[in-house]
Design a protein around this motif. Sequence first.
Motif, PDB file in Angstrom:
ATOM      1  N   UNK A 119      20.880  -3.958  -1.005  1.00  0.00           N
ATOM      2  CA  UNK A 119      19.539  -4.305  -1.465  1.00  0.00           C
ATOM      3  C   UNK A 119      18.638  -3.083  -1.490  1.00  0.00           C
ATOM      4  N   UNK A 120      19.233  -1.916  -1.680  1.00  0.00           N
ATOM      5  CA  UNK A 120      18.447  -0.709  -1.522  1.00  0.00           C
ATOM      6  C   UNK A 120      17.790  -0.219  -2.806  1.00  0.00           C
ATOM      7  N   UNK A 121      17.767  -1.037  -3.827  1.00  0.00           N
ATOM      8  CA  UNK A 121      17.097  -0.578  -5.037  1.00  0.00           C
ATOM      9  C   UNK A 121      15.636  -0.971  -5.014  1.00  0.00           C
ATOM     10  N   UNK A 122      14.812  -0.022  -5.342  1.00  0.00           N
ATOM     11  CA  UNK A 122      13.396  -0.341  -5.433  1.00  0.00           C
ATOM     12  C   UNK A 122      13.094  -0.806  -6.835  1.00  0.00           C
ATOM     13  N   UNK A 123      12.295  -1.842  -7.005  1.00  0.00           N
ATOM     14  CA  UNK A 123      11.939  -2.223  -8.357  1.00  0.00           C
ATOM     15  C   UNK A 123      11.170  -1.094  -9.027  1.00  0.00           C
ATOM     16  N   UNK A 124      11.356  -0.914 -10.328  1.00  0.00           N
ATOM     17  CA  UNK A 124      10.618   0.130 -11.031  1.00  0.00           C
ATOM     18  C   UNK A 124       9.148  -0.248 -11.017  1.00  0.00           C
ATOM     19  N   UNK A 125       8.316   0.667 -10.602  1.00  0.00           N
ATOM     20  CA  UNK A 125       6.909   0.331 -10.450  1.00  0.00           C
ATOM     21  C   UNK A 125       6.029   1.117 -11.395  1.00  0.00           C
ATOM     22  N   UNK A 126       6.534   2.216 -11.899  1.00  0.00           N
ATOM     23  CA  UNK A 126       5.708   3.080 -12.729  1.00  0.00           C
ATOM     24  C   UNK A 126       4.773   3.931 -11.880  1.00  0.00           C
TER      25      UNK A 126
ATOM     26  N   UNK B 126      -0.304  -4.172   3.430  1.00  0.00           N
ATOM     27  CA  UNK B 126      -1.559  -3.814   2.760  1.00  0.00           C
ATOM     28  C   UNK B 126      -1.716  -2.314   2.891  1.00  0.00           C
ATOM     29  N   UNK B 127      -2.339  -1.697   1.898  1.00  0.00           N
ATOM     30  CA  UNK B 127      -2.578  -0.268   2.039  1.00  0.00           C
ATOM     31  C   UNK B 127      -4.063  -0.057   2.332  1.00  0.00           C
TER      32      UNK B 127
ATOM     33  N   UNK C 208      -5.652   4.275   1.028  1.00  0.00           N
ATOM     34  CA  UNK C 208      -4.559   5.022   0.404  1.00  0.00           C
ATOM     35  C   UNK C 208      -3.860   5.956   1.389  1.00  0.00           C
ATOM     36  N   UNK C 209      -3.894   5.607   2.666  1.00  0.00           N
ATOM     37  CA  UNK C 209      -3.273   6.509   3.625  1.00  0.00           C
ATOM     38  C   UNK C 209      -2.480   5.770   4.705  1.00  0.00           C
ATOM     39  N   UNK C 210      -2.836   4.517   4.958  1.00  0.00           N
ATOM     40  CA  UNK C 210      -2.161   3.779   6.017  1.00  0.00           C
ATOM     41  C   UNK C 210      -1.635   2.447   5.484  1.00  0.00           C
ATOM     42  N   UNK C 211      -0.531   2.027   6.073  1.00  0.00           N
ATOM     43  CA  UNK C 211       0.048   0.743   5.685  1.00  0.00           C
ATOM     44  C   UNK C 211      -0.148  -0.203   6.867  1.00  0.00           C
ATOM     45  N   UNK C 212      -0.613  -1.390   6.566  1.00  0.00           N
ATOM     46  CA  UNK C 212      -0.815  -2.370   7.627  1.00  0.00           C
ATOM     47  C   UNK C 212       0.147  -3.526   7.386  1.00  0.00           C
TER      48      UNK C 212
ATOM     49  N   UNK D 213      -1.340   5.938  -4.035  1.00  0.00           N
ATOM     50  CA  UNK D 213      -1.282   4.463  -4.017  1.00  0.00           C
ATOM     51  C   UNK D 213       0.184   4.042  -3.953  1.00  0.00           C
ATOM     52  N   UNK D 214       0.505   3.150  -3.045  1.00  0.00           N
ATOM     53  CA  UNK D 214       1.891   2.683  -2.916  1.00  0.00           C
ATOM     54  C   UNK D 214       1.987   1.217  -3.320  1.00  0.00           C
ATOM     55  N   UNK D 215       3.103   0.877  -3.942  1.00  0.00           N
ATOM     56  CA  UNK D 215       3.347  -0.504  -4.323  1.00  0.00           C
ATOM     57  C   UNK D 215       3.901  -1.278  -3.124  1.00  0.00           C
ATOM     58  N   UNK D 216       3.827  -2.599  -3.215  1.00  0.00           N
ATOM     59  CA  UNK D 216       4.276  -3.469  -2.128  1.00  0.00           C
ATOM     60  C   UNK D 216       5.709  -3.122  -1.684  1.00  0.00           C
ATOM     61  N   UNK D 217       6.619  -3.023  -2.678  1.00  0.00           N
ATOM     62  CA  UNK D 217       8.023  -2.784  -2.331  1.00  0.00           C
ATOM     63  C   UNK D 217       8.196  -1.413  -1.682  1.00  0.00           C
TER      64      UNK D 217
END
Length: 616
Positions: free
Chosen positions: A406-413, A439-440, A443-447, A576-580
């Motif tokens: 399951x190590x593929x990341x969805x393409x996010x652009x 949640x980001x 743009x620096x921390x992930x919660x 900016x990071x995507x959810x995945x």
Amino acid sequence: MSDIINILPDSVANQIAAGEVVDRPASAVKELLENAYDAGATRIQLIVKDAGRTLIQVIDNGCGMSDSDARICFERHATSKIHKADDLFAIHTMGFRGEALASIAAIAQVEMKSKLHDSELGTHILIEGSEVKEQTSCACPNGTSIAVKNLFFNVPARRNFLKRDSIELSHIEEIFKRVALVNYQTDYSFHSNGKLLYDLHTGNFAERISQLFGNSRRDQLCPVNEQTDIANIMGYVSKPEYVRKTRGEQYLFVNHRFIKHPALSAAIEKAYADVIPDRHYPTYFIHISIDPSRIDVNIHPTKTEVKFIDESALFSILRAATRKAIGQFSLATELQFNPIEEVDFPPAPKGYIPRQPQIHYNPAYNPFGSTSSHKGSSNNSGTGMSPHADPKWKSFFDIPSPTPGSDELPATGQTTIEGSTSPKTVGTDFALPQSAPCLQLDKSHIVSVLPSGLLVVDQQAAHERILFERLSNRKAPVQSQQLLFPVNCQFTPADADMFNEIVPDLKAYGFEIGAIGQTTFVVTATPTDVKESELQAFFDQILVDYKSAMIQKFNNRSQSLCRSLAHQMAVKKGTVLQQAEMQQLIADLFCCQSPTVSPTGKKTMAILSPEQLISQ
Ligand code: ADP
Ligand code: MG
């Protein structure tokens, strides 16, 4: 009892003094380069063999010496630079203590040729362990050539104490830079084992910085210029976006002398206090011109310590001048006053009529009653909702076992995080929160959430840790991409040598690099997260880190390289990071052996239990 005190012979006294003045080849290089500069030379050549162990030679076209001066200059306290005690407070030269040549001649075999400009013939002198072996007239060019052979030949303890050649050479290179940087109106060259490392031509300060540190410094620095009654300050400091995690290139000069002065260095660093992250340091090249009677250089034989009469005023001037420079020539103000992003409301659909919000409440709800009283309530939006009422809440804590494949990341652009793969093994006691929503923040921390509480992850520090372990284990090679157009990177000859040393490691980490000539390298593939437009700056930084690791005697070369690569490749604050991507980053972090700190010791995460949160 008979008398037991005797006066030591000069050769022994000189050898004792030499212990302070010349502790390694680089310090002999410093003394000789300074003498050449004091002699008014416009061209100075430095030649070393075996990192100065077998030969250090300095050739200059300065004033030269008469026959008798050429002999007497090797005596202790022999100097032409001061005559009386008062002169100590009006020093315009690099030397004045009259002990360097005596010290060097006490612990090496020295051959000197020197000629005054208006003399027909010069002097040739051989001296070994303070003993003159030969002095004759000779034909030689104007100026002085002094060759120091077999340093420490009669002090085996010192000789054995020397580090390996690459370390001693990097100390010599550092001394060469300190002298050549600020004396930019003098030509300098530096050969090591027959190879030309630097060939510097007269120019201005900025040109000299580029010649010594590469052209990329030009874009990274901003000028400082301040004329005051106390001192004139000129030079360059880094723009806030180019500060570093190490105090690498920090050069402070007073009246052409390199000095170490913690308080004045702090003045420069303080000017950056609110525009750069913690534990980051600016690069600077600052020259202070000051009336010599306002300073005291006679503190230590190496003369790198200086006391200022006006230290506190100078502190303020330096800080204000630096502040002004970074404010004027960079985006410092923008960085400082970054506005909070506005809340982004989607536009209202056409024909939408706004209505006043309604408050719904459940009159049957009694917080002190049995749970069944609100469990059955059908309308519990708004007030009174208990999270336990929603069975979906439970699923936030559901920890699925990691599934191979399951190590593929969805393409996010968007930015993809290099080195992210699903965990196959879990190296820690932490449970994997792989499917918990993230949640980001800023743009620096992930919660996210863990069974034990709220998880906050520093995205950059965490990614550095992941990449560092991936690179240093070399288990899962970093993905490499071919460049559409190969990129050429250019270095100074000395840097090119060092770069050559690390090319095999870089190849193992996904770079494809070939050499074109001695100082240019062509890059045809890089790990996916390295931007090709920034390759030169990327490698320049790698070399800076590599050198400072060497100077700090950090012996694990490949580990320091991995640390530097990880730092540069990691996803930065502001991305900016995507959810995945966030979920993957957290999962990867929890697979690390030391997930809680970055390779440079920064905390990667905090876990706050509900009790801690409530008691805040
Ligand atoms: P200092 O530099 O402190 O005077 P040194 O031992 O380094 O002491 O040098 C002693 C003296 O030898 C100097 O004062 C200078 O007169 C002379 N000297 C040394 N090197 C040179 C040189 N390269 N050219 C001309 N004179 C030199
Ligand atoms: Mg000297």
